[in-house]
Design a protein around this motif. Structure first.
Motif, PDB file in Angstrom:
ATOM      1  N   UNK A  26      -2.369  -2.491   6.462  1.00  0.00           N
ATOM      2  CA  UNK A  26      -1.491  -1.690   5.608  1.00  0.00           C
ATOM      3  C   UNK A  26      -0.154  -2.404   5.425  1.00  0.00           C
ATOM      4  N   UNK A  27       0.292  -2.502   4.189  1.00  0.00           N
ATOM      5  CA  UNK A  27       1.603  -3.099   3.910  1.00  0.00           C
ATOM      6  C   UNK A  27       2.546  -2.022   3.374  1.00  0.00           C
ATOM      7  N   UNK A  28       3.707  -1.953   4.002  1.00  0.00           N
ATOM      8  CA  UNK A  28       4.693  -0.957   3.580  1.00  0.00           C
ATOM      9  C   UNK A  28       5.977  -1.645   3.145  1.00  0.00           C
ATOM     10  N   UNK A  29       6.575  -1.125   2.090  1.00  0.00           N
ATOM     11  CA  UNK A  29       7.885  -1.608   1.668  1.00  0.00           C
ATOM     12  C   UNK A  29       8.869  -0.453   1.768  1.00  0.00           C
ATOM     13  N   UNK A  30      10.027  -0.713   2.361  1.00  0.00           N
ATOM     14  CA  UNK A  30      11.056   0.314   2.462  1.00  0.00           C
ATOM     15  C   UNK A  30      12.181  -0.053   1.500  1.00  0.00           C
ATOM     16  N   UNK A  31      12.466   0.860   0.594  1.00  0.00           N
ATOM     17  CA  UNK A  31      13.358   0.584  -0.529  1.00  0.00           C
ATOM     18  C   UNK A  31      14.457   1.635  -0.589  1.00  0.00           C
ATOM     19  N   UNK A  57       7.452  -6.446  11.599  1.00  0.00           N
ATOM     20  CA  UNK A  57       8.565  -5.939  10.807  1.00  0.00           C
ATOM     21  C   UNK A  57       9.291  -7.130  10.192  1.00  0.00           C
ATOM     22  N   UNK A  65       0.816  -1.219   0.000  1.00  0.00           N
ATOM     23  CA  UNK A  65       0.000   0.000   0.000  1.00  0.00           C
ATOM     24  C   UNK A  65       0.847   1.265   0.000  1.00  0.00           C
ATOM     25  N   UNK A  66       2.067   1.120   0.529  1.00  0.00           N
ATOM     26  CA  UNK A  66       2.952   2.281   0.655  1.00  0.00           C
ATOM     27  C   UNK A  66       4.378   1.855   0.320  1.00  0.00           C
ATOM     28  N   UNK A 115      13.077   2.228   8.446  1.00  0.00           N
ATOM     29  CA  UNK A 115      12.079   1.176   8.683  1.00  0.00           C
ATOM     30  C   UNK A 115      11.847   0.978  10.177  1.00  0.00           C
ATOM     31  N   UNK A 132       9.886   3.948  11.758  1.00  0.00           N
ATOM     32  CA  UNK A 132       8.485   3.900  11.318  1.00  0.00           C
ATOM     33  C   UNK A 132       7.747   2.774  12.052  1.00  0.00           C
ATOM     34  N   UNK A 133       8.367   1.587  12.097  1.00  0.00           N
ATOM     35  CA  UNK A 133       7.708   0.435  12.737  1.00  0.00           C
ATOM     36  C   UNK A 133       7.360   0.742  14.193  1.00  0.00           C
TER      37      UNK A 133
END
Lengths: 141, 105
Positions: free
Chosen positions: B1-6, B33, A32-33, B17, B20-21
């Protein structure tokens, strides 16, 4: 994998491998993000630009560009200029983060009031607003 | 909500990450996480310490080498191969647990 994760938790945050390998393999709309962490260096901006393209192509939701270790307005502007249509959050260069890393501790514990920690936390709280979080643990998934 | 940190290696991805977590967890969200980096050190940034981070990596390696059976489901995986990080974040090192290729998916 991220497509199939199904925890009983509200939020899953994945710290992906360095570079764009995982992003390349992600299917459409699997997250989603995307938090795209970038420094104001040519190499970092190049990787991030490709990352942003992938995130858009794959409809990976809200893209937030995190301009990290920003030392001055020149740095911040370089990132904003590279991502003119995206949401850019500036996180200042912060010796407290370097110091926490040196000691192998969490920045949030070692320096909770450090400017970089505050900037990232503020961005995270903003995500909760987006998720419709009401403070009761019932954020949308 | 799914988040990806790139991001590029060394860009501050893991610190981001972690903050935020834990911030999300402090505001009442239950957070998992996942450390998908081939050099997994999210545990250190979350504040579980070197030893616990090493223990998680060793468990992951045992899985990779077939010395340990895979968990049958995601919540089982977290129970058996995860650890509790501060603020209630549940951490797991997942590189190669589900896929021999490095990285998450």
């Amino acid at each position: 994998m991220l497509s199939s994760v199904n925890f009983t938790h509200d939020t899953v945050i994945a710290d992906l491998e360095a570079g764009l390998g995982t992003l390349t393999r992600l299917g459409n709309a699997q997250v989603d993000v995307v938090l795209l962490v970038v420094e104001a260096t040519t190499k970092s901006l190049e990787v991030a630009a490709r990352g942003a393209d992938l995130a858009r192509e794959k409809s990976l939701g809200r893209l937030i560009v995190i301009a990290n270790r920003v030392r001055d307005e020149v740095d911040a502007d370089a990132v904003r200029k590279a991502f003119p249509d995206d949401e850019v959050i500036a996180v200042p260069h912060d010796p407290a983060i370097v110091e926490a890393d040196r000691h192998g501790v969490a920045a949030l514990d070692a320096a909770p009031d450090a400017p970089a920690v505050r900037a990232i936390s503020a961005m995270a709280r903003n995500l909760l607003v987006m998720a419709g979080h009401n403070g009761s643990g019932a954020a949308s998934v | 909500m799914k988040l990806a940190v790139v991001g590029k290696g060394g860009s501050g991805k893991t610190t981001t990450a972690a903050v935020v977590a834990r911030t999300l967890a402090r505001h009442g969200t239950s957070v998992v996480a996942l450390d998908c980096d081939s050099n997994p050190n999210l545990g250190i940034s979350l504040g579980v310490g070197d030893d616990e981070t090493e223990r998680l990596i060793a468990m992951r390696q045992a899985l990779d080498e077939g010395e340990q059976e895979h968990a049958p489901g995601w919540d089982d995986l977290l129970d058996r191969f995860g650890t509790d990080a501060p603020d209630g974040v549940r951490l797991a090192v997942v590189t190669a647990i589900q896929n021999p290729e490095p990285g998450c998916p």
